[in-house]
Scaffold this active site. Structure first.
Site, PDB file in Angstrom:
ATOM      1  N   SER A 133      42.206  30.057  77.450  1.00  0.00           N
ATOM      2  CA  SER A 133      40.873  30.465  77.040  1.00  0.00           C
ATOM      3  C   SER A 133      40.440  31.580  77.989  1.00  0.00           C
ATOM      4  O   SER A 133      41.188  32.523  78.219  1.00  0.00           O
ATOM      5  CB  SER A 133      39.917  29.270  77.079  1.00  0.00           C
ATOM      6  N   TYR A 147      35.610  39.271  71.110  1.00  0.00           N
ATOM      7  CA  TYR A 147      36.426  38.568  72.107  1.00  0.00           C
ATOM      8  C   TYR A 147      35.820  37.209  72.451  1.00  0.00           C
ATOM      9  O   TYR A 147      36.517  36.183  72.423  1.00  0.00           O
ATOM     10  CB  TYR A 147      36.564  39.408  73.364  1.00  0.00           C
ATOM     11  N   LYS A 151      37.289  33.344  71.886  1.00  0.00           N
ATOM     12  CA  LYS A 151      37.548  32.400  72.977  1.00  0.00           C
ATOM     13  C   LYS A 151      36.648  31.166  72.894  1.00  0.00           C
ATOM     14  O   LYS A 151      37.073  30.065  73.272  1.00  0.00           O
ATOM     15  CB  LYS A 151      37.381  33.108  74.324  1.00  0.00           C
TER      16      LYS A 151
END
Length: 273
Positions: A133, A147, A151
């Site tokens: 992660s 992004y 995650k």
């Protein structure tokens, strides 16, 4: 008997360092790269390392890579879902293809590889799945809509998946690195989605770009993450999350103590917004 780790994204960065770290610790390593595995002279020269082609967006290559690893090493004790990248920029300026690719690699790719490894671990009645992660899966920063979204998804899917896999002997763990010394600024600029004609964003972008240029000063080396991955793979703990890097420790701890308004205000202040 040697244990075996299957790693995605070994062409560079965290994946490559981790492959070498586990090999040095006496493990078998199935080190996957997106293309041309035969050209990786460094990894191919290492004992008990098998370099295999795997594209996380193509399930047929995943199935082939898993089969090759099992034929070579007999089993897979640990899966490291490392392959990923960051796409940054202004959402309005981001093409649909870039949106889909960010989630295809970081999220769908993680799910596809995991799905194809689970049957092996289920038959073994044991195994560990480790997903990379980021502190960016716990906090957010400007320009990171895609992004951070990917995650945050990795955090959620990992936690939920642990419920169904724990009863059959499989653990799910998360590594949350901070800034890593892998040319973050260059990566951001390479994948930056902006449209100069959208001039309204110009003042914001100018401030953010200055902050990004200064962001790498506290970065850790990739070996810090590799060592944390090794800890997660070998400590026999039920612990799910492992933070890698002093900056991540500090930032994640601060986020836990702040409400949303306080956190957003802090980021705006630190980034000059």
């Amino acid at each position: 008997m040697r244990k075996t780790i299957f790693i995605t994204g070994c062409s560079s960065g965290i994946g490559r360092i981790t492959a070498k770290h586990f090999q040095q610790k006496g493990w078998n390593v199935a080190a996957t790269v997106r293309s041309n595995p035969e050209q990786d002279t460094e990894l191919n020269s290492l004992d008990n390392v098998q370099v295999i082609a795997l594209d996380v967006t193509k399930e047929d290559t995943i199935q082939s890579a898993v089969q090759q690893a099992v034929e070579r090493f007999g089993k897979i004790d640990v899966l490291l879902n490392n392959a990923g990248y960051g796409s940054y920029g202004i959402l309005e300026a981001t093409p649909e293809q870039a949106m889909r690719m960010q989630f295809d690699v970081n999220v769908i790719g993680t799910l596809l590889v995991t799905k194809n490894i689970i049957p092996i671990m289920r038959k073994q009645q044991e195994g560990i799945i480790i997903n990379i992660s980021s502190m960016g899966g716990k906090i957010t920063l400007p320009l990171g809509t895609l992004y951070h979204g990917s995650k945050f998804a990795v955090e959620g899917l990992s936690e939920a998946l642990s419920f169904e896999l724990e009863p059959i002997g499989i653990k799910v763990k998360l590594i949350e690195p901070g800034m890593i010394n892998t040319n973050f600024e260059d990566t951001v600029m390479k994948n930056l989605n902006i449209d100069p004609s959208q001039t309204e964003y110009a003042p914001f972008l100018e401030k953010v770009m200055i902050a990004i240029q200064q962001a790498g000063s506290g970065a850790s080396e990739a070996i810090v993450v590799a060592e944390k991955i090794y800890e997660a793979a070998t400590d026999n703990k039920k612990q799910m999350r492992y933070i890698a890097g002093a900056d991540a420790e500090e930032i994640i701890a601060a986020r836990k103590q702040l409400d949303d308004d306080s956190y957003l205000s802090l980021i705006k202040q630190n980034w000059g917004l």
